[in-house]
Design an enzyme around this catalytic site. Structure first.
Site, PDB file in Angstrom:
ATOM      1  N   GLY A 213       0.842  -1.190   0.000  1.00 10.74           N
ATOM      2  CA  GLY A 213       0.000   0.000   0.000  1.00 10.74           C
ATOM      3  C   GLY A 213       0.875   1.237   0.000  1.00 10.74           C
ATOM      4  O   GLY A 213       2.002   1.209   0.498  1.00 10.74           O
TER       5      GLY A 213
ATOM      6  N   GLN B  84       3.066   9.857   0.736  1.00  8.19           N
ATOM      7  CA  GLN B  84       4.298   9.053   0.696  1.00  8.19           C
ATOM      8  C   GLN B  84       4.983   9.142  -0.661  1.00  8.19           C
ATOM      9  O   GLN B  84       6.116   8.683  -0.822  1.00  8.19           O
ATOM     10  CB  GLN B  84       3.987   7.583   0.978  1.00  8.19           C
ATOM     11  CG  GLN B  84       3.513   7.317   2.384  1.00  8.19           C
ATOM     12  CD  GLN B  84       3.314   5.829   2.576  1.00  8.19           C
ATOM     13  OE1 GLN B  84       2.305   5.278   2.168  1.00  8.19           O
ATOM     14  NE2 GLN B  84       4.289   5.179   3.176  1.00  8.19           N
TER      15      GLN B  84
ATOM     16  N   CYS C  38       5.898   0.276   7.323  1.00  9.03           N
ATOM     17  CA  CYS C  38       5.484   1.405   6.488  1.00  9.03           C
ATOM     18  C   CYS C  38       6.659   1.771   5.590  1.00  9.03           C
ATOM     19  O   CYS C  38       7.796   1.867   6.065  1.00  9.03           O
ATOM     20  CB  CYS C  38       5.116   2.581   7.379  1.00  9.03           C
ATOM     21  SG  CYS C  38       4.617   4.050   6.470  1.00  9.03           S
ATOM     22  N   LEU C  39       6.381   1.975   4.308  1.00 10.66           N
ATOM     23  CA  LEU C  39       7.471   2.265   3.365  1.00 10.66           C
ATOM     24  C   LEU C  39       8.234   3.537   3.735  1.00 10.66           C
ATOM     25  O   LEU C  39       9.407   3.665   3.409  1.00 10.66           O
ATOM     26  CB  LEU C  39       6.923   2.388   1.936  1.00 10.66           C
ATOM     27  CG  LEU C  39       6.342   1.101   1.338  1.00 10.66           C
ATOM     28  CD1 LEU C  39       5.824   1.361  -0.066  1.00 10.66           C
ATOM     29  CD2 LEU C  39       7.371  -0.013   1.332  1.00 10.66           C
TER      30      LEU C  39
ATOM     31  N   HIS D 238      -4.454   1.869   7.625  1.00 10.87           N
ATOM     32  CA  HIS D 238      -3.105   2.443   7.696  1.00 10.87           C
ATOM     33  C   HIS D 238      -2.970   3.563   6.649  1.00 10.87           C
ATOM     34  O   HIS D 238      -2.440   4.646   6.938  1.00 10.87           O
ATOM     35  CB  HIS D 238      -2.082   1.326   7.469  1.00 10.87           C
ATOM     36  CG  HIS D 238      -0.648   1.771   7.432  1.00 10.87           C
ATOM     37  ND1 HIS D 238       0.270   1.385   8.388  1.00 10.87           N
ATOM     38  CD2 HIS D 238       0.029   2.547   6.556  1.00 10.87           C
ATOM     39  CE1 HIS D 238       1.447   1.933   8.098  1.00 10.87           C
ATOM     40  NE2 HIS D 238       1.331   2.629   6.992  1.00 10.87           N
ATOM     41  N   GLU D 239      -3.459   3.300   5.443  1.00 12.94           N
ATOM     42  CA  GLU D 239      -3.324   4.295   4.362  1.00 12.94           C
ATOM     43  C   GLU D 239      -4.211   5.517   4.615  1.00 12.94           C
ATOM     44  O   GLU D 239      -3.793   6.654   4.361  1.00 12.94           O
ATOM     45  CB  GLU D 239      -3.645   3.668   3.002  1.00 12.94           C
ATOM     46  CG  GLU D 239      -2.786   2.459   2.610  1.00 12.94           C
ATOM     47  CD  GLU D 239      -1.294   2.655   2.781  1.00 12.94           C
ATOM     48  OE1 GLU D 239      -0.809   3.793   2.723  1.00 12.94           O
ATOM     49  OE2 GLU D 239      -0.597   1.639   2.995  1.00 12.94           O
TER      50      GLU D 239
ATOM     51  N   HIS E 100      -2.594   7.819   6.857  1.00 12.54           N
ATOM     52  CA  HIS E 100      -1.613   8.666   6.154  1.00 12.54           C
ATOM     53  C   HIS E 100      -2.282   9.918   5.596  1.00 12.54           C
ATOM     54  O   HIS E 100      -1.715  11.005   5.634  1.00 12.54           O
ATOM     55  CB  HIS E 100      -0.981   7.906   4.982  1.00 12.54           C
ATOM     56  CG  HIS E 100       0.230   7.105   5.345  1.00 12.54           C
ATOM     57  ND1 HIS E 100       1.353   7.672   5.898  1.00 12.54           N
ATOM     58  CD2 HIS E 100       0.504   5.786   5.213  1.00 12.54           C
ATOM     59  CE1 HIS E 100       2.265   6.723   6.093  1.00 12.54           C
ATOM     60  NE2 HIS E 100       1.776   5.565   5.692  1.00 12.54           N
TER      61      HIS E 100
HETATM   62 CO    CO Z   1       2.586   3.689   5.725  1.00 13.82          CO
END
Ligand code: CO
Length: 180
Positions: free
Chosen positions: A43, A48, A90-91, A132-133, A136
């Site tokens: 995701g 991000q 998380c990226l 989670h997204e 963000h």
């Molecule tokens: Co994340």
């Protein structure tokens, strides 16, 4: 567009609602798929990718080389139930993981790339990823949802990320740039 890492301030901002459903939007979403693929994520949210827009993309189930890609624009959770504990990464936080408790099943309402509304129900990893997204998009980072143990465990790595971060020139000079 490229992957933004903590503590880039864009990650703490509430992202903007998408109002234009154009070819430019579709192109940006495609770049998000590429960034997600390259980083081997499941995701990725707009901020991000350095883009403060209420968009996130997913690639679930994981472990496939490309796709199946999905995009959720102006997403909202309209129902949530159950509770599950799960490991998240998380990226934007390389090498950092923590256990987070979230509702286990959610109903999401979002728009597709053409601006058409749709609803979808998700459970398990899918529901976790959506939440989670969406966090963000509201400037909420997963480290703020971790328990004290995980916060302590990741403290040194977070410090290292903060140390490595160099603010972008554009954000420093923004207020002084003359209008033209
Ligand atoms: Co994340």
């Amino acid at each position: 567009m490229k992957l933004t890492l903590y503590p880039d301030p864009i990650l703490k901002k509430r992202a903007e609602v998408v109002t234009e459903f154009s070819a430019a939007l579709a192109r940006k979403i495609k770049v998000m798929y590429e960034i997600m693929d390259r980083s081997e994520g499941i995701g990725l949210a707009g901020p991000q990718a350095g883009w403060s827009a209420r968009v996130f993309v997913t690639r679930i189930p994981e472990g496939q080389t490309s796709g199946p890609y999905r995009v959720y624009i102006n997403p909202e959770i309209i129902e949530a139930s159950g509770e599950a504990e799960g490991e998240e990464g998380c990226l934007s936080f390389p090498d950092i993981q923590g256990t987070i408790v979230r509702p286990d099943t959610v109903l999401i309402r979002a728009m597709d790339v053409e601006g058409q509304l749709f609803e979808e129900s998700g459970t398990g990893l899918t529901a976790r990823c959506w939440q989670h997204e969406i966090d963000h998009l509201d400037g909420i980072l997963f480290i703020s949802r971790m328990g004290l143990g995980d916060k302590l465990k990741n403290k040194a790595k977070l410090r290292a990320l903060q140390k490595e971060f160099t603010p972008k020139r554009s954000t420093q000079t923004k207020t002084r740039r003359p209008a033209r």
